[in-house]
Design a protein around this motif. Structure first.
Motif, PDB file in Angstrom:
ATOM      1  N   PHE A  36      48.331  78.148   8.014  1.00  0.00           N
ATOM      2  CA  PHE A  36      48.154  77.099   7.000  1.00  0.00           C
ATOM      3  C   PHE A  36      49.188  77.245   5.894  1.00  0.00           C
ATOM      4  O   PHE A  36      49.763  76.251   5.432  1.00  0.00           O
ATOM      5  CB  PHE A  36      46.744  77.169   6.425  1.00  0.00           C
ATOM      6  N   ALA A  37      49.427  78.486   5.454  1.00  0.00           N
ATOM      7  CA  ALA A  37      50.410  78.715   4.391  1.00  0.00           C
ATOM      8  C   ALA A  37      51.808  78.296   4.840  1.00  0.00           C
ATOM      9  O   ALA A  37      52.549  77.650   4.089  1.00  0.00           O
ATOM     10  CB  ALA A  37      50.400  80.188   3.980  1.00  0.00           C
ATOM     11  N   LEU A  38      52.169  78.658   6.070  1.00  0.00           N
ATOM     12  CA  LEU A  38      53.481  78.279   6.600  1.00  0.00           C
ATOM     13  C   LEU A  38      53.608  76.765   6.701  1.00  0.00           C
ATOM     14  O   LEU A  38      54.627  76.182   6.307  1.00  0.00           O
ATOM     15  CB  LEU A  38      53.694  78.927   7.970  1.00  0.00           C
ATOM     16  N   GLY A  39      52.573  76.110   7.224  1.00  0.00           N
ATOM     17  CA  GLY A  39      52.613  74.661   7.363  1.00  0.00           C
ATOM     18  C   GLY A  39      52.698  73.944   6.034  1.00  0.00           C
ATOM     19  O   GLY A  39      53.439  72.963   5.890  1.00  0.00           O
ATOM     20  N   ILE A  99      53.271  80.469  14.324  1.00  0.00           N
ATOM     21  CA  ILE A  99      54.416  79.560  14.353  1.00  0.00           C
ATOM     22  C   ILE A  99      54.006  78.179  14.860  1.00  0.00           C
ATOM     23  O   ILE A  99      54.415  77.146  14.322  1.00  0.00           O
ATOM     24  CB  ILE A  99      55.540  80.147  15.231  1.00  0.00           C
ATOM     25  N   ASN A 100      53.174  78.167  15.892  1.00  0.00           N
ATOM     26  CA  ASN A 100      52.753  76.897  16.481  1.00  0.00           C
ATOM     27  C   ASN A 100      51.869  76.094  15.546  1.00  0.00           C
ATOM     28  O   ASN A 100      52.125  74.908  15.290  1.00  0.00           O
ATOM     29  CB  ASN A 100      52.029  77.164  17.801  1.00  0.00           C
ATOM     30  N   VAL A 101      50.825  76.734  15.017  1.00  0.00           N
ATOM     31  CA  VAL A 101      49.905  75.997  14.147  1.00  0.00           C
ATOM     32  C   VAL A 101      50.592  75.630  12.842  1.00  0.00           C
ATOM     33  O   VAL A 101      50.262  74.607  12.218  1.00  0.00           O
ATOM     34  CB  VAL A 101      48.621  76.813  13.898  1.00  0.00           C
ATOM     35  N   GLY A 102      51.585  76.418  12.412  1.00  0.00           N
ATOM     36  CA  GLY A 102      52.331  76.077  11.208  1.00  0.00           C
ATOM     37  C   GLY A 102      53.060  74.759  11.346  1.00  0.00           C
ATOM     38  O   GLY A 102      53.112  73.958  10.398  1.00  0.00           O
ATOM     39  N   ALA A 103      53.634  74.512  12.516  1.00  0.00           N
ATOM     40  CA  ALA A 103      54.365  73.262  12.735  1.00  0.00           C
ATOM     41  C   ALA A 103      53.433  72.055  12.701  1.00  0.00           C
ATOM     42  O   ALA A 103      53.744  71.022  12.091  1.00  0.00           O
ATOM     43  CB  ALA A 103      55.111  73.320  14.065  1.00  0.00           C
ATOM     44  N   ILE A 156      40.592  74.571  15.593  1.00  0.00           N
ATOM     45  CA  ILE A 156      39.769  74.766  16.789  1.00  0.00           C
ATOM     46  C   ILE A 156      40.632  74.708  18.043  1.00  0.00           C
ATOM     47  O   ILE A 156      40.462  75.508  18.976  1.00  0.00           O
ATOM     48  CB  ILE A 156      38.641  73.718  16.836  1.00  0.00           C
ATOM     49  N   LEU A 157      41.578  73.779  18.079  1.00  0.00           N
ATOM     50  CA  LEU A 157      42.510  73.720  19.201  1.00  0.00           C
ATOM     51  C   LEU A 157      43.317  75.007  19.303  1.00  0.00           C
ATOM     52  O   LEU A 157      43.605  75.495  20.406  1.00  0.00           O
ATOM     53  CB  LEU A 157      43.445  72.524  19.045  1.00  0.00           C
ATOM     54  N   MET A 158      43.676  75.581  18.157  1.00  0.00           N
ATOM     55  CA  MET A 158      44.405  76.840  18.169  1.00  0.00           C
ATOM     56  C   MET A 158      43.553  77.950  18.759  1.00  0.00           C
ATOM     57  O   MET A 158      44.035  78.787  19.527  1.00  0.00           O
ATOM     58  CB  MET A 158      44.839  77.211  16.759  1.00  0.00           C
ATOM     59  N   MET A 159      42.259  77.976  18.406  1.00  0.00           N
ATOM     60  CA  MET A 159      41.368  78.969  18.970  1.00  0.00           C
ATOM     61  C   MET A 159      41.284  78.842  20.490  1.00  0.00           C
ATOM     62  O   MET A 159      41.336  79.834  21.225  1.00  0.00           O
ATOM     63  CB  MET A 159      39.984  78.831  18.342  1.00  0.00           C
ATOM     64  N   LEU A 160      41.194  77.608  20.978  1.00  0.00           N
ATOM     65  CA  LEU A 160      41.153  77.396  22.423  1.00  0.00           C
ATOM     66  C   LEU A 160      42.491  77.757  23.075  1.00  0.00           C
ATOM     67  O   LEU A 160      42.520  78.197  24.227  1.00  0.00           O
ATOM     68  CB  LEU A 160      40.791  75.939  22.714  1.00  0.00           C
ATOM     69  N   ALA A 161      43.582  77.592  22.320  1.00  0.00           N
ATOM     70  CA  ALA A 161      44.910  77.902  22.863  1.00  0.00           C
ATOM     71  C   ALA A 161      45.130  79.395  23.042  1.00  0.00           C
ATOM     72  O   ALA A 161      46.078  79.794  23.725  1.00  0.00           O
ATOM     73  CB  ALA A 161      45.994  77.320  21.957  1.00  0.00           C
ATOM     74  N   THR A 162      44.267  80.228  22.454  1.00  0.00           N
ATOM     75  CA  THR A 162      44.408  81.668  22.688  1.00  0.00           C
ATOM     76  C   THR A 162      44.259  82.011  24.158  1.00  0.00           C
ATOM     77  O   THR A 162      44.711  83.067  24.599  1.00  0.00           O
ATOM     78  CB  THR A 162      43.371  82.464  21.871  1.00  0.00           C
ATOM     79  N   SER A 163      43.615  81.126  24.924  1.00  0.00           N
ATOM     80  CA  SER A 163      43.439  81.385  26.357  1.00  0.00           C
ATOM     81  C   SER A 163      44.778  81.491  27.079  1.00  0.00           C
ATOM     82  O   SER A 163      44.879  82.156  28.125  1.00  0.00           O
ATOM     83  CB  SER A 163      42.594  80.275  26.987  1.00  0.00           C
ATOM     84  N   ILE A 164      45.812  80.847  26.535  1.00  0.00           N
ATOM     85  CA  ILE A 164      47.136  80.898  27.152  1.00  0.00           C
ATOM     86  C   ILE A 164      47.725  82.304  27.066  1.00  0.00           C
ATOM     87  O   ILE A 164      48.526  82.710  27.911  1.00  0.00           O
ATOM     88  CB  ILE A 164      48.068  79.875  26.469  1.00  0.00           C
TER      89      ILE A 164
END
Length: 227
Positions: A36-39, A99-103, A156-164
Motif C-alpha cells: 500500500f505504501a509503495l502504491g 511489487i505486484n500489489v504496489g502497481a 484479497i486477490l493478493m492473498m489468493l495469488a500466494t498460491s502461485i
C-alpha cells in the motif's frame, strides 16, 4: 463409475496444513502494508512528481500490470540467482507480491486522489495549510476512504495469488497441497479442503479489513456504507 470420498488421511497432515495456512497469512499481512505504501507513493509521483518520476512510475505500473505474476516471481527468484544474488523462496515471494500489489494499488489510489475536489485543497490553502498538511489531512484520508472497497478486493486477490508461489517451492498452502496429494493420491479431497481453507481465510481477511475501515473512517461507520 462411482467415486468414494476418503478424508481419513487428514489427521496425519494437520501440522503441514497449519504451517501452510500460517505462511499464507504471514505472506499476505507482510505484503499489504509495504504494498500500500509503495502504491500510494507511486500514485503521488505519477500525479504530482516531475516528468522523469512520472515516466519511471508509468513504466513500472504498466510493466507490472501487463505481465503475469508468475513471470515476475520467476524473474526475481531465478534472475537474481543467475546474477549471484540468491534469496529464499519465501522472501522472493513476498518481494514479488509487494511489487505486484504496489502497481495495482498505485492506479487505485491515483483514482482516489483525482476524486478529491480541488475546492477542498483551495480551502486548506486559505487556512495556511502546508502542502504536506493538505496531503495528510485532506487528500490521503479522502482518497483512501473512497477507494477502500477496491483496495480490499485487491488485497484479497493478493492473498489468493500466494498460491502461485508454490512454483518457486514456497511452502504456502497450495505448495503443501501438492506434497500431500503426491503422498496420498487423493487430489480431489486435498484440493477441496484447500479451497475451503482459502474461502475461510478470504472471508476472515475481509472482516478484518472491514473492522479496520470502521476505525480509520468514522464517516463510513456513521453512514453505514457497505464495503
Amino acid at each position: 463409475m462411482s467415486y468414494v470420498f476418503d478424508f481419513s488421511f487428514l489427521p496425519e497432515y494437520y501440522s503441514e496444513l497449519a504451517n501452510g495456512v500460517w505462511l499464507t497469512i504471514w505472506m499476505t499481512v507482510i505484503s499489504i502494508v509495504p504494498g500500500f505504501a509503495l502504491g500510494t507513493a507511486c500514485a503521488v509521483g505519477r500525479l504530482y512528481g516531475p516528468k522523469w518520476v512520472q515516466r519511471i512510475v508509468t513504466v513500472y505500473v504498466e510493466g507490472i500490470r501487463n505481465t503475469p505474476l508468475i513471470i515476475q516471481v520467476f524473474w526475481l527468484f531465478f534472475g537474481l540467482a543467475i546474477l549471484g544474488a540468491r534469496i529464499g523462496p519465501t522472501n522472493a515471494a513476498v518481494v514479488a507480491l509487494v511489487i505486484n500489489v504496489g502497481a495495482y494499488t498505485a492506479e487505485i489510489m491515483r483514482a482516489g486522489f483525482q476524486s478529491v475536489h480541488g475546492g477542498q485543497l483551495e480551502a486548506g490553502s486559505c487556512l495556511a495549510m502546508s502542502r504536506s498538511q493538505l496531503f495528510w489531512n485532506i487528500q490521503l484520508p479522502q482518497a483512501a476512504e473512497r477507494v477502500y472497497p477496491a483496495l480490499v478486493s485487491q488485497f484479497i486477490l493478493m492473498m489468493l495469488a500466494t498460491s502461485i508461489m508454490s512454483q518457486i517451492s514456497a511452502e504456502e498452502l497450495t505448495g503443501v497441497a501438492y506434497q500431500i496429494q503426491s503422498f496420498t493420491f487423493r487430489g480431489f479431497e486435498v484440493y477441496l479442503v484447500i479451497a475451503v481453507l482459502y474461502l475461510i481465510m478470504a472471508t476472515a481477511l475481509r472482516f478484518l479489513l472491514h473492522g479496520a475501515a470502521n476505525l480509520a473512517f468514522p464517516r463510513l461507520r456513521r453512514l453505514g456504507t457497505p464495503l
